[in-house]
Scaffold this motif. Structure first.
Motif: not given
Length: 330
Positions: A295, A297, A301
């Motif tokens: 992932d 994204d 983060e």
């Protein structure tokens, strides 16, 4: 055992200091024949956890002989003074370039205050407490101290910053290396059978990143054939000497990639924005090599703060410093 304490074997315990997010910032407690030492402390807000670890292991406050920050950045050493108030027999052992900041933390406080403001300083770090001068001493390159007869060797370890030392523990065949051997977040571990394979991210946090010195330090760390590295961010990495060498090679390859990106963008009017973008792309591509699809994204983060700090540090390294957004000591 409380969930913020992890038994790593060899009398070594990782204590999650609670800074930023779970399993982000570690302090280490080493126990030998009823005597103890802390290596890194986290911030003031970590001190109750450090004392709770002593209580859980049945150790009196008087059993602690040493408090050793790897360097004096506040996520590693912000709690040293407050902790020392609770440990009547302990001595603080600090890199000679950082010792004055532990005895008189005014410069640390004012520098951080100018960046964060008082509200954020109180929230994240609390008031910095000085260490009594007669309870603090400077380390020296090659110095050996003992914890109940267990030798610990310290070396000067520049690269991340100039006020950094590393501690070799022959018992565990491991180095306590603060930020010198980079960062390794457990979210990025790759499972391989019974073991997990770590991923290392270099840290070029401002203001003293020096890639040449870092490579020299890492080579010196590897000379002992370590089977483990104890990172402040976060925990033990390495299963054997070969795995530690793999981690070192991967980290230094990223250092080369980072410095090449910075040099290529030296004259760009949008240097900071482009640095952040290209660093993140570099890290995500390396993560794909490490663990396959993931992932992106979510990974971005988790890496956002380090991308920002690494971009700032590379700009300082280029010799065109803008005001850092985070406090670091000279």
């Amino acid at each position: 055992m409380p969930d913020f304490i992890e038994d790593l074997g060899h009398g070594i315990y990782a204590i999650d200091t609670g800074f930023q997010r779970p399993r982000f910032d570690a302090a280490y407690l080493m126990v030998e024949a009823g005597r103890a030492a802390f290596i890194d402390t986290g911030t003031n807000f970590a001190v109750p956890r450090l004392l709770a670890a002593l209580d859980h292991l049945g150790l009196a406050r008087e059993a602690v002989d040493w408090v050793i920050p790897t360097h004096v950045h506040l996520d590693h050493a912000g709690g040293v003074g407050l902790l020392m108030q609770q440990l009547p027999q302990a001595r603080a052992l600090v890199h000679p370039r950082g010792l004055r900041h532990m005895v008189d933390p005014k410069a640390l406080w004012l520098s951080a205050l100018s960046v964060y403001g008082e509200v954020e300083m109180e929230r994240s770090y609390g008031k910095l407490v000085p260490v009594a001068a007669d309870r603090a001493q400077a380390s020296s390159d090659g110095q050996v101290i003992e914890l109940a007869g267990r030798p610990l060797r310290l070396i000067d370890a520049p690269g991340h910053c100039k006020h950094h030392h590393a501690i070799w523990d022959a018992r565990s065949q491991g180095w306590f290396c603060g930020d010198t051997f980079g960062l390794s977040y457990r979210e990025f571990d790759r499972q391989l059978g019974q073991n997990s394979q770590a991923w290392i991210l270099p840290t070029s946090t401002p203001v003293q990143f020096d890639p040449t010195a870092l490579k020299t330090t890492v080579a010196q760390l590897l000379e002992t054939g370590p089977t483990a590295m104890y990172l402040t961010h976060y925990g033990r990495v390495g299963h054997d000497a070969a795995d530690v060498r793999r981690l070192a090679a991967g980290m230094l390859a990223l250092v080369d990639g980072m410095t090449q990106i910075a040099l290529a963008l030296r004259e760009s009017p949008e240097r900071h924005r482009l640095l952040k973008s290209e660093l993140l792309a570099l890290y995500l591509a390396d993560l794909v090599q490490h663990q396959g699809p993931f992932d992106a994204d979510r990974a971005a983060e988790w890496l956002a703060m380090d991308v920002e700090l690494n971009a700032q540090g590379l700009e300082v390294w280029l010799g065109q410093s803008s005001k850092p957004l985070v406090q670091r000591v000279p």
